[in-house]
Scaffold this motif. Structure first.
Motif, short mmCIF file in Angstrom:
data_model
loop_
_atom_site.label_atom_id
_atom_site.label_comp_id
_atom_site.label_asym_id
_atom_site.label_seq_id
_atom_site.Cartn_x
_atom_site.Cartn_y
_atom_site.Cartn_z
N TYR A 191 -76.62 -27.75 13.14
CA TYR A 191 -77.07 -26.63 13.97
C TYR A 191 -76.70 -25.30 13.32
O TYR A 191 -77.54 -24.38 13.22
CB TYR A 191 -76.44 -26.73 15.36
N TYR B 199 -79.17 -22.50 12.05
CA TYR B 199 -79.05 -21.16 12.64
C TYR B 199 -79.05 -20.09 11.55
O TYR B 199 -79.62 -19.01 11.73
CB TYR B 199 -77.78 -21.07 13.48
N ASN C 253 -81.72 -18.03 15.62
CA ASN C 253 -82.21 -18.09 16.98
C ASN C 253 -81.84 -19.47 17.48
O ASN C 253 -82.12 -20.47 16.82
CB ASN C 253 -83.71 -17.81 16.91
N SER C 254 -81.18 -19.53 18.64
CA SER C 254 -80.59 -20.82 19.01
C SER C 254 -81.62 -21.88 19.38
O SER C 254 -81.45 -23.05 19.09
CB SER C 254 -79.54 -20.64 20.11
N GLU C 255 -82.74 -21.45 20.01
CA GLU C 255 -83.75 -22.46 20.36
C GLU C 255 -84.35 -23.10 19.12
O GLU C 255 -84.50 -24.32 19.04
CB GLU C 255 -84.88 -21.82 21.16
N ASP C 256 -84.72 -22.25 18.15
CA ASP C 256 -85.30 -22.79 16.92
C ASP C 256 -84.29 -23.66 16.18
O ASP C 256 -84.63 -24.71 15.64
CB ASP C 256 -85.75 -21.65 16.00
N GLU D 69 -81.89 -25.33 17.46
CA GLU D 69 -81.73 -26.57 18.21
C GLU D 69 -82.86 -27.54 17.86
O GLU D 69 -82.65 -28.73 17.61
CB GLU D 69 -81.75 -26.24 19.71
N GLU D 70 -84.09 -27.02 17.81
CA GLU D 70 -85.23 -27.89 17.48
C GLU D 70 -85.15 -28.38 16.04
O GLU D 70 -85.46 -29.54 15.76
CB GLU D 70 -86.54 -27.15 17.75
N ARG E 65 -89.60 -25.02 10.05
CA ARG E 65 -89.77 -24.24 11.30
C ARG E 65 -89.90 -22.75 11.00
O ARG E 65 -90.67 -22.04 11.64
CB ARG E 65 -88.58 -24.44 12.24
N PRO F 270 -75.14 -25.09 21.36
CA PRO F 270 -75.64 -25.18 22.74
C PRO F 270 -75.04 -26.41 23.44
O PRO F 270 -74.81 -27.43 22.80
CB PRO F 270 -77.14 -25.35 22.55
N LEU G 291 -76.07 -30.40 23.14
CA LEU G 291 -76.96 -30.55 21.98
C LEU G 291 -76.96 -31.99 21.47
O LEU G 291 -78.01 -32.54 21.17
CB LEU G 291 -76.55 -29.58 20.87
#
Ligand SMILES: [Zn+2]
Lengths: 211, 84
Positions: A38, A42, A47-50, A52-53, A90, B65, B68
């Protein structure tokens, strides 16, 4: 570096279990590496959403492609490459990557090889917590301007505090090449931070660094 | 090596990374430190270089998060069981 080797041996044991289809082994791998993957993602995506994905993508690739991993190699090097690829794919979807030329950021010298003196508010500023946080926000933006090979190097060594030799292994370059990238990237960030520290704040007036 | 062998340019472009990394032969390190003691611009440069490093270390995300690991696990296993 015994701890290092133990870590790899224990990674490889998990790899063998995952190759046998052991879901619990995969679960342990997720617990062990998700935070590091992660953080790496990052660094690319900020950006935390990206991030995370990208982390999910990286573990999906791990699960599907573990058969292609040669376990005479270090596991983390392979997996960090998988993670970087996941993050960059991404990033490409999100926006075009524009990068600067690093040539402009090598310090200038007089003919005798002596550096022209550049005195910086930023050195003292970095000691002050509020100013340091502000500088760090700018530094995060400057990372986006670095060509990816340089950003990867500086992110892993200076942000993640990984050993240069390990980072060279992940990036599949020599230690000398890694150090050269790292240095160029640092010179770039240094110069940009100096510009920020010397510039007046947006509201006008002179920028003051706390005494 | 004499002290003169280290110019500001070489100090900054060739030696600084190894100096900061601690990966430098003792005699070179001594020459370099001699230069730093006698060359204010290089000392300023070194301080800037270190302040850059301190600033960069602040960029590490403080926490991941929540959940996660569960999200990753659920995502991968559901995808792969479907395919089987
Ligand atoms: Zn000098």
């Amino acid at each position: 570096m015994a701890a290092h080797e133990d870590q790899n041996a224990s990674d490889l044991e998990l790899v063998r279990r995952i190759k046998r289809g052991d879901e619990q082994g995969f679960r342990e791998m997720v617990d062990r590496y998700h935070a590091r993957v992660y953080s790496l993602a990052y660094g690319v995506l900020r950006n935390s959403e990206d991030a995370e994905e990208a982390t999910q993508d990286a573990f999906l690739t791990l699960y599907r492609k573990i058969g292609t991993f040669d376990d005479s190699k270090k596991f983390f090097s392979w997996f960090y490459r998988v993670a970087l690829n996941a993050a960059y794919s991404r990033a490409r979807r999100r926006k075009p990557i524009t990068t600067v030329s690093l040539e402009d950021y090598v310090p200038r010298y007089r003919d005798d090889g002596q550096a022209s003196p550049e005195f910086a508010a930023f050195v003292d500023g970095a000691e002050d917590e509020a100013i340091a946080r502000d500088l760090a926000e700018h530094a995060a933006e400057f990372m986006d301007e670095l060509p990816p090979p340089y950003r990867d190097a500086i992110w892993m060594v200076d942000v993640e505090e990984m050993k240069p030799a390990d980072v060279a292994d992940v990036l599949e370059i020599s230690l000398a090449a890694l150090k050269s990238r790292l240095h160029r990237a640092r010179l770039f960030v240094r110069q940009r931070l100096l510009e920020v520290a010397a510039a007046p704040p947006a509201g006008g007036g002179e920028r003051r660094v706390a005494p | 090596m004499t002290h003169d062998a280290i110019t500001c340019k070489r100090l900054i472009l060739e030696y600084l990374v190894d100096y900061e990394d601690g990966a430098m032969p003792e005699d070179v390190r001594r020459d370099l430190e001699w230069h730093l003691e006698h060359c204010p611009p290089c000392l300023v440069f070194l301080k800037e270089y270190r302040a850059t490093g301190r600033t960069l270390r602040m960029l590490k995300p403080k926490d991941v998060p929540k959940n996660l690991a569960e999200a990753v696990w659920g995502f991968v296993i559901s995808r792969c069981r479907k395919e089987e």
